[in-house]
Design an enzyme around this catalytic site. Structure first.
Site, PDB file in Angstrom:
ATOM      1  N   ALA A  66      22.129  87.348  70.896  1.00 65.18           N
ATOM      2  CA  ALA A  66      21.123  86.642  72.380  1.00 65.18           C
ATOM      3  C   ALA A  66      20.823  85.901  71.740  1.00 65.18           C
ATOM      4  O   ALA A  66      20.304  85.631  70.358  1.00 65.18           O
ATOM      5  CB  ALA A  66      20.751  88.050  72.039  1.00 65.18           C
ATOM      6  N   GLY A 110      24.485  90.263  69.936  1.00 65.11           N
ATOM      7  CA  GLY A 110      24.523  90.673  71.153  1.00 65.11           C
ATOM      8  C   GLY A 110      26.081  89.763  72.007  1.00 65.11           C
ATOM      9  O   GLY A 110      26.716  90.198  72.057  1.00 65.11           O
ATOM     10  N   GLU A 113      28.190  93.049  70.679  1.00 67.17           N
ATOM     11  CA  GLU A 113      28.075  93.360  71.253  1.00 67.17           C
ATOM     12  C   GLU A 113      28.831  93.062  72.752  1.00 67.17           C
ATOM     13  O   GLU A 113      29.796  93.979  73.813  1.00 67.17           O
ATOM     14  CB  GLU A 113      26.408  94.190  71.687  1.00 67.17           C
ATOM     15  N   GLU A 133      21.287  91.697  63.706  1.00 68.05           N
ATOM     16  CA  GLU A 133      19.523  91.790  63.948  1.00 68.05           C
ATOM     17  C   GLU A 133      18.377  92.278  63.458  1.00 68.05           C
ATOM     18  O   GLU A 133      17.495  91.956  62.629  1.00 68.05           O
ATOM     19  CB  GLU A 133      19.703  93.061  65.466  1.00 68.05           C
TER      20      GLU A 133
HETATM   21  C1  HXC Z   1      19.473  80.839  69.787  1.00 70.75           C
HETATM   22  C2  HXC Z   1      21.111  80.047  68.833  1.00 70.75           C
HETATM   23  C3  HXC Z   1      21.854  80.864  68.619  1.00 70.75           C
HETATM   24  C4  HXC Z   1      20.855  82.038  69.069  1.00 70.75           C
HETATM   25  C5  HXC Z   1      22.920  79.889  67.442  1.00 70.75           C
HETATM   26  N1  HXC Z   1      21.385  79.033  68.486  1.00 70.75           N
HETATM   27  N2  HXC Z   1      22.726  80.388  67.003  1.00 70.75           N
HETATM   28  N3  HXC Z   1      19.761  79.759  69.678  1.00 70.75           N
HETATM   29  N4  HXC Z   1      20.293  82.028  69.806  1.00 70.75           N
HETATM   30  N5  HXC Z   1      21.277  83.291  68.145  1.00 70.75           N
HETATM   31  C6  HXC Z   1      21.431  77.532  68.191  1.00 70.75           C
HETATM   32  C7  HXC Z   1      21.293  77.187  66.915  1.00 70.75           C
HETATM   33  O1  HXC Z   1      19.642  76.790  66.752  1.00 70.75           O
HETATM   34  C8  HXC Z   1      21.619  75.208  66.919  1.00 70.75           C
HETATM   35  O2  HXC Z   1      20.718  74.464  68.171  1.00 70.75           O
HETATM   36  C9  HXC Z   1      22.959  75.190  67.739  1.00 70.75           C
HETATM   37  O3  HXC Z   1      22.941  77.036  68.305  1.00 70.75           O
HETATM   38  C10 HXC Z   1      23.774  75.045  66.492  1.00 70.75           C
HETATM   39  O4  HXC Z   1      22.926  76.129  65.779  1.00 70.75           O
HETATM   40  P1  HXC Z   1      24.171  75.838  64.744  1.00 70.75           P
HETATM   41  O5  HXC Z   1      22.849  77.140  64.046  1.00 70.75           O
HETATM   42  O6  HXC Z   1      23.342  75.061  64.005  1.00 70.75           O
HETATM   43  O7  HXC Z   1      25.473  76.072  63.817  1.00 70.75           O
HETATM   44  P2  HXC Z   1      25.774  76.137  62.293  1.00 70.75           P
HETATM   45  O8  HXC Z   1      24.964  76.124  61.239  1.00 70.75           O
HETATM   46  O9  HXC Z   1      27.413  76.449  62.385  1.00 70.75           O
HETATM   47  O10 HXC Z   1      25.173  77.801  62.108  1.00 70.75           O
HETATM   48  C11 HXC Z   1      26.235  79.051  63.169  1.00 70.75           C
HETATM   49  C12 HXC Z   1      25.592  80.574  63.084  1.00 70.75           C
HETATM   50  C13 HXC Z   1      23.765  80.059  63.308  1.00 70.75           C
HETATM   51  C14 HXC Z   1      25.887  81.209  61.958  1.00 70.75           C
HETATM   52  C15 HXC Z   1      26.023  80.790  64.152  1.00 70.75           C
HETATM   53  O11 HXC Z   1      23.774  80.143  64.537  1.00 70.75           O
HETATM   54  C16 HXC Z   1      23.304  81.461  63.254  1.00 70.75           C
HETATM   55  O12 HXC Z   1      22.711  82.507  62.188  1.00 70.75           O
HETATM   56  N6  HXC Z   1      22.977  81.505  64.759  1.00 70.75           N
HETATM   57  C17 HXC Z   1      22.225  83.059  64.997  1.00 70.75           C
HETATM   58  C18 HXC Z   1      22.994  84.494  64.724  1.00 70.75           C
HETATM   59  C19 HXC Z   1      22.668  85.486  64.785  1.00 70.75           C
HETATM   60  O13 HXC Z   1      21.419  85.802  64.280  1.00 70.75           O
HETATM   61  N7  HXC Z   1      22.594  86.408  66.117  1.00 70.75           N
HETATM   62  C20 HXC Z   1      22.464  87.225  66.665  1.00 70.75           C
HETATM   63  C21 HXC Z   1      20.574  86.828  66.541  1.00 70.75           C
HETATM   64  S1  HXC Z   1      19.737  88.035  68.088  1.00 70.75           S
HETATM   65  P3  HXC Z   1      19.733  73.562  68.126  1.00 70.75           P
HETATM   66  O14 HXC Z   1      18.796  73.185  69.203  1.00 70.75           O
HETATM   67  O15 HXC Z   1      19.494  74.197  66.079  1.00 70.75           O
HETATM   68  O16 HXC Z   1      20.693  72.344  67.628  1.00 70.75           O
HETATM   69  C22 HXC Z   1      20.734  89.443  68.785  1.00 70.75           C
HETATM   70  C23 HXC Z   1      20.720  90.955  69.460  1.00 70.75           C
HETATM   71  C24 HXC Z   1      20.847  91.473  70.516  1.00 70.75           C
HETATM   72  O17 HXC Z   1      22.378  89.183  69.191  1.00 70.75           O
HETATM   73  C25 HXC Z   1      20.298  92.410  71.307  1.00 70.75           C
HETATM   74  C26 HXC Z   1      20.634  92.980  72.516  1.00 70.75           C
HETATM   75  C27 HXC Z   1      21.230  91.787  73.414  1.00 70.75           C
END
Ligand code: HXC
Length: 260
Positions: A66, A110, A113, A133
């Site tokens: 998400a 998400g 999911e 999360e």
């Molecule tokens: C918003 C995101 C994002 C996310 C990545 N991006 N994941 N933006 N929400 N979930 C964005 C980054 O901010 C970045 O934007 C661009 O995408 C590229 O990501 P990087 O981090 O630079 O890439 P990389 O170094 O290759 O790392 C990949 C990654 C990392 C390991 C997947 O992006 C990451 O950890 N993302 C978050 C994963 C996460 O925690 N997901 C769960 C979310 S909570 P910019 O603008 O900086 O270029 C969730 C809750 C669900 O999903 C509950 C209900 C649905």
């Protein structure tokens, strides 16, 4: 229909493919994308030329979760008041045709999911699954704690959700979350399209009934589930396709489905 955050195509007869297409954010799932996804699914579900769907992302990311930036400022009243995430359930709650997820790259939070909401999950061995999360101070919110637990068992799901540790596509397959695992992203998508094409070649009414009864097994006890299955089975004797299918077998012909 034209979309900004998804691409919709029909790469095979009877098969629609939806590609999540928000590359700058690794397909992070925000509301405008989910709204588009729901619109596309709804219209494909009604489209008589479509028998099955494939949902995929890019080689890098199915979806990295998400959208954390969209969620960050939300207050309880925003989340509760708008029933945040509820519209994600449309895929599972309302779509009658089978959806196969082809997961390559990151499928986190998400994203994981969403992949699990689909009817069949295929992945690349190197896909990166996880429910991280806990690291953000929250918990899975789109069914992760329920679907992952049913798929891979309580102890393993509990460990993954409490630690936020990622797992590979190979592990997803070994643990029974994925139906098949592939060596490359291309093979994963091709494999999903092949299976979708096979499904799309069958009677739509029978396919819909298969999906309905298998999904019921997740909600009902064995006795009620078997009874439900039998009622739906009985119902299919009222379809033209049952006559067509069984007659074709006896005559050693290929069935020409009417989907009625
Ligand atoms: C918003 C995101 C994002 C996310 C990545 N991006 N994941 N933006 N929400 N979930 C964005 C980054 O901010 C970045 O934007 C661009 O995408 C590229 O990501 P990087 O981090 O630079 O890439 P990389 O170094 O290759 O790392 C990949 C990654 C990392 C390991 C997947 O992006 C990451 O950890 N993302 C978050 C994963 C996460 O925690 N997901 C769960 C979310 S909570 P910019 O603008 O900086 O270029 C969730 C809750 C669900 O999903 C509950 C209900 C649905």
């Amino acid at each position: 229909q034209s979309f900004e955050y998804i691409k919709v195509s029909t790469p095979r007869t009877g098969v629609a493919m939806i590609e999540l297409n928000r590359p700058k954010a690794l397909n992070a799932l925000f509301t405008p994308l989910i709204v588009e996804l729901n619109k596309a699914l709804e219209s494909l579900d009604k489209d008589p030329s479509i028998g099955a769907m494939v949902l995929t992302g890019s080689e890098k990311a199915f979806a990295a979760g998400a959208d954390i930036k969209e969620m960050a400022p939300k207050e309880f009243a925003d989340a509760y008041g708008a029933d945040f995430i509820e519209n994600w359930s449309q895929l599972y709650n309302t779509i009658k045709k089978p959806i196969i997820s082809a997961v390559n790259g990151h499928a986190l939070g998400g994203g994981c999911e969403l992949a699990m909401m689909c009817d069949i999950l295929y992945c690349n061995a190197k896909a990166n699954f996880g429910q991280p999360e806990i690291k953000l101070g929250v918990i899975p919110g789109a069914g992760g704690s329920q679907r992952l637990t049913r798929a891979i068992g309580k102890s393993r799901a509990m460990e993954l959700i409490l630690t936020g540790k990622n797992f590979s596509g190979q592990e997803a397959f070994d643990w029974g979350l994925a139906a098949r695992v592939f060596e490359t992203p291309e093979k994963c998508v091709e494999g999903a399209l092949d299976t979708a094409e096979t499904i799309a070649g069958y009677s739509k009414i029978a396919v819909k009934a298969c999906k309905e009864v298998v999904n019921k097994s997740q909600d009902l006890g064995i006795r009620e589930g078997v009874e439900f299955e039998r009622r739906v089975f009985h119902g299919l004797f009222g379809s033209e396709d049952q006559k067509i299918g069984m007659k074709a077998f006896a005559e050693k012909q290929k069935a020409q489905w009417k989907h009625r």
